[in-house]
Structure formats: structure tokens, C-alpha cells
Design an enzyme around this catalytic site. Structure first.
Site, PDB file in Angstrom:
ATOM      1  N   HIS A  36     -34.354  42.900   1.424  1.00 45.30           N
ATOM      2  CA  HIS A  36     -34.426  42.210   2.706  1.00 45.30           C
ATOM      3  C   HIS A  36     -33.066  41.617   3.066  1.00 45.30           C
ATOM      4  O   HIS A  36     -32.216  41.399   2.194  1.00 45.30           O
ATOM      5  CB  HIS A  36     -35.489  41.124   2.654  1.00 45.30           C
ATOM      6  CG  HIS A  36     -36.876  41.682   2.644  1.00 45.30           C
ATOM      7  ND1 HIS A  36     -37.984  40.898   2.732  1.00 45.30           N
ATOM      8  CD2 HIS A  36     -37.332  42.965   2.572  1.00 45.30           C
ATOM      9  CE1 HIS A  36     -39.066  41.655   2.721  1.00 45.30           C
ATOM     10  NE2 HIS A  36     -38.695  42.919   2.609  1.00 45.30           N
TER      11      HIS A  36
ATOM     12  N   GLU B 291     -32.230  38.636   3.944  1.00 46.97           N
ATOM     13  CA  GLU B 291     -31.986  37.359   3.288  1.00 46.97           C
ATOM     14  C   GLU B 291     -31.541  37.582   1.840  1.00 46.97           C
ATOM     15  O   GLU B 291     -30.630  36.917   1.352  1.00 46.97           O
ATOM     16  CB  GLU B 291     -33.260  36.490   3.286  1.00 46.97           C
ATOM     17  CG  GLU B 291     -33.871  36.282   4.648  1.00 46.97           C
ATOM     18  CD  GLU B 291     -34.944  37.294   5.013  1.00 46.97           C
ATOM     19  OE1 GLU B 291     -35.964  36.882   5.585  1.00 46.97           O
ATOM     20  OE2 GLU B 291     -34.766  38.503   4.741  1.00 46.97           O
TER      21      GLU B 291
ATOM     22  N   CYS C 144     -40.236  36.602   4.539  1.00 45.86           N
ATOM     23  CA  CYS C 144     -41.500  36.877   3.859  1.00 45.86           C
ATOM     24  C   CYS C 144     -41.657  35.868   2.720  1.00 45.86           C
ATOM     25  O   CYS C 144     -40.756  35.082   2.433  1.00 45.86           O
ATOM     26  CB  CYS C 144     -41.494  38.305   3.311  1.00 45.86           C
ATOM     27  SG  CYS C 144     -40.358  38.546   1.909  1.00 45.86           S
TER      28      CYS C 144
ATOM     29  N   CYS D 128     -38.878  36.204  -0.033  1.00 54.38           N
ATOM     30  CA  CYS D 128     -37.605  35.608   0.385  1.00 54.38           C
ATOM     31  C   CYS D 128     -37.725  34.090   0.509  1.00 54.38           C
ATOM     32  O   CYS D 128     -36.776  33.370   0.203  1.00 54.38           O
ATOM     33  CB  CYS D 128     -37.137  36.224   1.703  1.00 54.38           C
ATOM     34  SG  CYS D 128     -36.606  37.941   1.515  1.00 54.38           S
TER      35      CYS D 128
END
Length: 172
Positions: free
Chosen positions: A93, A95, A121, A124
Site C-alpha cells: 500500500h 502508506e 486499511c 496500514c
């Protein structure tokens, strides 16, 4: 002459109003998202402290592995709904990539603000909470209520809910 050298026109349009810091950094996160090769959702993230970009990230596969645009998306083939079964996605992801870039280059990110084009999510969110990030500025929803509950439980509270921008700040 604004935006260019004297006697030269600026190659970019000059905005009518100067953006605020949150809008400015979110626009950089949106620019980072354009590097994503995800077939389902392009996400960009920035870690910022003292109005200085520390690290950027976008969603994509680990270094050296084929991109989803090249080999397809397993989550789409399996009809996995958005926000579920992250473990079968080949991409990191945005992040996660921003955090990894900072770590790889020895950039401290404690007390930073995370700017992201979408709500993180739950995976993360747990990483962010362990990093002592103190502020989140998000401009897109994501179907993961568990992530929001983690932020609330850790002391983050919605500070502002402007037009498509949600700011969460950790309450001391």
C-alpha cells in the site's frame, strides 16, 4: 515573473488562490498516486513534518516483481470485494511504501503527518499507530471500519470534515 524566469511564460497554470498546506500536500499525494500500477485503486501517500516532505509512496508490487498491469489482478479474478483479503494482493500500500522509503533512507518520521488519497486499511492503520504519527489528512474513503475504530481507540478524533477532506488529529 511568477512561475518562470523573467521573459518566459510559466509552463503550468497559475492557480487563482494559493492552496493551504493540507490541500498542497494532498495534491502531492494525488500526484504520487499517478505512479501506481494497481488496476483497482490508485493511492498516494506522503509523510510530512514541519511543512517538509519526508517520504512519498504509492501502491505497487515489491521492487523487481511484475506490476498488476502486466500480469493482472488476482483479487479481481477471485471477485474479492474492496477492503478485504489484503494478503492476496501483490501490491504494497502507498502508506507502507512511504514508511519503507523513510526507513530505507534513515529519515525519522516520528510526529509526522500522513497525507493520503484514501483512508488507510486496518493493516496500514496498525503500522501508522506504531509509528507515532500524530495527524492524518485523508481525501478518500475506504471500506474498512476496523481501521477507523483503531484510530478512534488510539485517541485520534476527526478534526475537520471539509469537502472530501477528513483530518484526524491525535488528542493528547
Amino acid at each position: 515573473m511568477a512561475g518562470g524566469r523573467e521573459g518566459q511564460a510559466s509552463p503550468l497554470p497559475i492557480p487563482k488562490e494559493r492552496p493551504g498546506w493540507d490541500e498542497y500536500f494532498l495534491s502531492l499525494a494525488e500526484l504520487a498516486a499517478t505512479r501506481s500500477t494497481c488496476l483497482r485503486r490508485q493511492v498516494g501517500a506522503l509523510l510530512v513534518a514541519d511543512r517538509r516532505v519526508l517520504s512519498t509512496g504509492y501502491n505497487g508490487p515489491p521492487r523487481g516483481l511484475p506490476h498488476c498491469r502486466e500480469i493482472g489482478c488476482l483479487r479481481t479474478v477471485l471477485k474479492v470485494p474492496s477492503g478485504q483479503r489484503h494478503e492476496i494482493c501483490r501490491a504494497l500500500h502507498a502508506e507502507q511504501n512511504a514508511i519503507l522509503q523513510a526507513a530505507q533512507h534513515g529519515v525519522p518520521i516520528r510526529q509526522a503527518t500522513l497525507y493520503c488519497t484514501h483512508q488507510p486499511c486496518a493493516i496500514c492503520a496498525k503500522l501508522i499507530l506504531n509509528l507515532d504519527i500524530n495527524r492524518l489528512v485523508l481525501c478518500g474513503a475506504y471500506p474498512d471500519e476496523l481501521a477507523l475504530s483503531f484510530f478512534r481507540e488510539a485517541g485520534f478524533a476527526p478534526e475537520d470534515a471539509g469537502h472530501l477532506i477528513i483530518t484526524w488529529t491525535k488528542v493528547p
